[in-house]
Design a protein around this motif. Structure first.
Motif, PDB file in Angstrom:
ATOM      1  N   GLU A 167       0.855  -1.186   0.000  1.00  0.00           N
ATOM      2  CA  GLU A 167       0.000   0.000   0.000  1.00  0.00           C
ATOM      3  C   GLU A 167       0.880   1.221   0.000  1.00  0.00           C
ATOM      4  OE1 GLU A 167      -3.799   0.370   2.596  1.00  0.00           O
ATOM      5  OE2 GLU A 167      -2.530  -1.130   3.505  1.00  0.00           O
ATOM      6  N   LEU A 168       0.387   2.298  -0.611  1.00  0.00           N
ATOM      7  CA  LEU A 168       1.166   3.531  -0.661  1.00  0.00           C
ATOM      8  C   LEU A 168       0.189   4.699  -0.565  1.00  0.00           C
ATOM      9  CD1 LEU A 168       4.168   4.205  -1.184  1.00  0.00           C
ATOM     10  CD2 LEU A 168       3.601   4.442  -3.599  1.00  0.00           C
ATOM     11  N   VAL A 169       0.499   5.667   0.285  1.00  0.00           N
ATOM     12  CA  VAL A 169      -0.306   6.889   0.328  1.00  0.00           C
ATOM     13  C   VAL A 169       0.465   7.993  -0.380  1.00  0.00           C
ATOM     14  CG1 VAL A 169      -1.332   8.654   1.821  1.00  0.00           C
ATOM     15  CG2 VAL A 169      -1.377   6.257   2.532  1.00  0.00           C
ATOM     16  N   LEU A 170      -0.216   8.738  -1.272  1.00  0.00           N
ATOM     17  CA  LEU A 170       0.408   9.910  -1.890  1.00  0.00           C
ATOM     18  C   LEU A 170      -0.360  11.135  -1.429  1.00  0.00           C
ATOM     19  CD1 LEU A 170       0.588   7.627  -4.620  1.00  0.00           C
ATOM     20  CD2 LEU A 170       2.447   9.269  -4.714  1.00  0.00           C
ATOM     21  N   LEU A 171       0.333  12.099  -0.889  1.00  0.00           N
ATOM     22  CA  LEU A 171      -0.285  13.311  -0.367  1.00  0.00           C
ATOM     23  C   LEU A 171       0.034  14.467  -1.308  1.00  0.00           C
ATOM     24  CD1 LEU A 171      -1.620  15.065   1.825  1.00  0.00           C
ATOM     25  CD2 LEU A 171       0.538  14.990   3.096  1.00  0.00           C
ATOM     26  N   CYS A 172      -1.034  15.100  -1.837  1.00  0.00           N
ATOM     27  CA  CYS A 172      -0.849  16.188  -2.800  1.00  0.00           C
ATOM     28  C   CYS A 172      -1.070  17.532  -2.130  1.00  0.00           C
ATOM     29  CB  CYS A 172      -1.858  16.065  -3.945  1.00  0.00           C
ATOM     30  SG  CYS A 172      -1.810  14.476  -4.756  1.00  0.00           S
ATOM     31  N   GLY A 173      -0.103  18.417  -2.281  1.00  0.00           N
ATOM     32  CA  GLY A 173      -0.242  19.765  -1.730  1.00  0.00           C
ATOM     33  C   GLY A 173      -0.926  20.691  -2.726  1.00  0.00           C
ATOM     34  N   HIS A 174      -1.368  21.822  -2.229  1.00  0.00           N
ATOM     35  CA  HIS A 174      -1.913  22.873  -3.097  1.00  0.00           C
ATOM     36  C   HIS A 174      -1.617  24.202  -2.470  1.00  0.00           C
ATOM     37  CE1 HIS A 174      -4.100  22.348  -6.807  1.00  0.00           C
ATOM     38  NE2 HIS A 174      -4.026  21.069  -6.492  1.00  0.00           N
TER      39      HIS A 174
END
Ligand code: ADE
Length: 458
Positions: free
Chosen positions: A105-112
């Motif tokens: 499993e992998l979590v990707l966190l996207c900033g803005h």
């Protein structure tokens, strides 16, 4: 493998990855994609997730609380590797893609906006990764790039048996130009050599084109290629003894740590293995000076270097003999039902291959490195490529022994290895008589010395 993406634009992720090879892999459940809207987790009115930065400055920041709660909802306290995509991160490359592809499993966190409150990043993020030296308007495209590159390494996603295992990023060279029909287009003819049918000439032309392109567009890549070639040439003077070092370079697994005359060391960062040979004590010390602290294992085949390592905090784990297959012709495989194994065979393998532990078995299976022999639909034995390139892990269940299954498994893996353009080699413990006999039967050559695997203990 499952990807969770924490984002303010989940629809962008689902649309961007829903077609082509990745879309097909999603439909076949080879991978799963779970896009989570960070906004769903805000406690503020009107779905607000951002605020002004303390200390002033342009733009807004995503607040800690909604990111933290979204992450908690996804991971539920499990330790899941969590990548924050940011221009301030470690550069993304093929090696990192291979490393991430081993996760379940992998979590990707996207900033803005201008980014995310640092305090939640410290709480949940394990890796900060950049896809290049430029600034995007948000992390979604970066997350999609990473997912695409990682997902294609998951066994089955590319849809062929050979899998993307050990793709060497083409030995540091850029691709040569390619042509398809028609033979002449707008007065431009396909280069004559490609129509010649002469495979050697075609390979030579392609290599020359790759070299020219790389030299002019990526001079640093070209320099690295040149250094590797020069070391490979030097090592090839004693190919039988040095095949383990040569293969780790050829497969893009190792990088040159040190080179000077007959002293050389190659370091494999993913497996933390160093392979070394030294002309004398000074050479050995030069290698030790450059050895990364995180190097856990060192493979040597000279008594003097072994002693030097023992004096400096290493001890011998085991020794083995090395055999290589120097022919280009494939071997006959008598047993017909041999297939690539995946995680469904994890328990079977763990019960039979104990030497390197279950994490190693998981890593090899998810890398597409293990093949199994089936008899009437039942798994009867297996073989794999070790993470540093040698063939091994060979095992056949008691009930199926003395029927040639081991020979078939090894011949099969020899053929797969040759198909990839590599030289098959094995390391065998000196007391493993059946395996020593098998190497001889299959036409392998034994390299002279003993090889010691040394482990750091202080
Ligand atoms: N977010 C914005 N720009 C980015 C980049 N270059 N890499 C990763 N994430 C980003």
């Amino acid at each position: 493998m499952k990807f969770h993406v924490l984002t303010l634009f989940p629809e962008m992720i689902c649309q961007g990855l829903g077609t082509g090879v990745i879309g097909r892999a999603l439909n076949k459940n080879l991978i799963a994609l779970h896009a989570v809207n960070i906004r769903d987790y805000t406690l503020e009115k009107h779905g607000k997730v951002d605020d002004y930065p303390y200390g002033g400055g342009a733009g807004m920041l995503i607040q800690a609380q909604p990111v933290y709660d979204a992450h908690r909802a996804v991971c539920g306290g499990r330790p899941v590797r969590t990548v924050y995509v940011t221009p301030q991160g470690r550069p993304f490359d093929q090696r990192l893609a291979r490393e991430l592809a081993r996760e379940e499993e992998l979590v990707l966190l996207c900033g803005h906006y201008e980014g995310i409150d640092e305090r939640v990043l410290e709480e949940v993020v394990t890796d900060r990764v950049s896809i290049g030296d430029y600034i995007l308007t948000g992390g979604e495209l970066a997350a999609m790039v990473i997912i695409d590159a990682v997902a294609r390494l998951v066994p089955g996603v590319l849809g062929n048996e050979t899998s993307a295992q050990e793709e060497s990023f083409d030995n540091d060279l850029l691709e040569y130009p390619q042509y398809t029909r028609p033979e002449v287009w707008r007065d431009k003819a396909v280069p004559q050599v490609l129509l010649s049918g002469d495979h050697n000439r075609i390979a030579g032309w392609r290599l020359e084109q790759s070299l020219q392109r790389t030299r002019s567009v990526r001079p640093q890549l070209y320099e690295r290629y040149r250094q590797r070639q020069s070391l490979a040439k030097r090592l090839s003077r004693e190919k039988r003894s040095n095949i383990h070092m040569m293969e780790s370079l050829a497969r893009g697994l190792g990088e040159i740590l040190y080179e000077n005359g007959d002293t050389a060391a190659v370091y494999l960062p993913e497996s933390r293995i160093c392979m070394a040979c030294a002309a004398d004590g000074a050479g050995g010390r030069a290698i030790l000076d450059r050895m990364p602290r995180e190097a856990e294992l060192v493979v040597v085949h000279q008594e003097g270097l072994k002693q030097l390592l023992e004096e400096t905090g290493f001890q011998a784990l085991f020794s083995c003999r090395q055999f290589l297959y120097t022919q280009r012709k494939t071997l006959p495989v008598r047993h017909k039902d041999i297939r690539l194994l995946g995680m469904e065979s994890f328990a079977y393998l763990c019960a039979r291959y104990e030497m390197d532990g279950p994490e190693y078995v998981r890593e090899r299976l998810t890398s597409g490195a293990v093949y199994g022999a089936f008899v009437e639909g039942e798994l009867a034995g297996f073989i794999g490529t070790h993470r540093e390139g040698s063939m091994g892990m060979l095992y056949v269940d008691e009930a199926y022994r003395r029927q040639g299954l081991a020979a078939s498994l090894e011949a099969y893996l020899v053929n797969r290895t040759l198909e990839r353009g590599f030289t098959p080699y094995v390391q065998v413990k000196p007391d493993n008589l059946p395996s020593l006999q098998l190497q001889e039967k299959l036409g392998f050559y034994q390299a002279g010395p003993l090889y010691w695997w040394m482990e750091r203990h202080s």
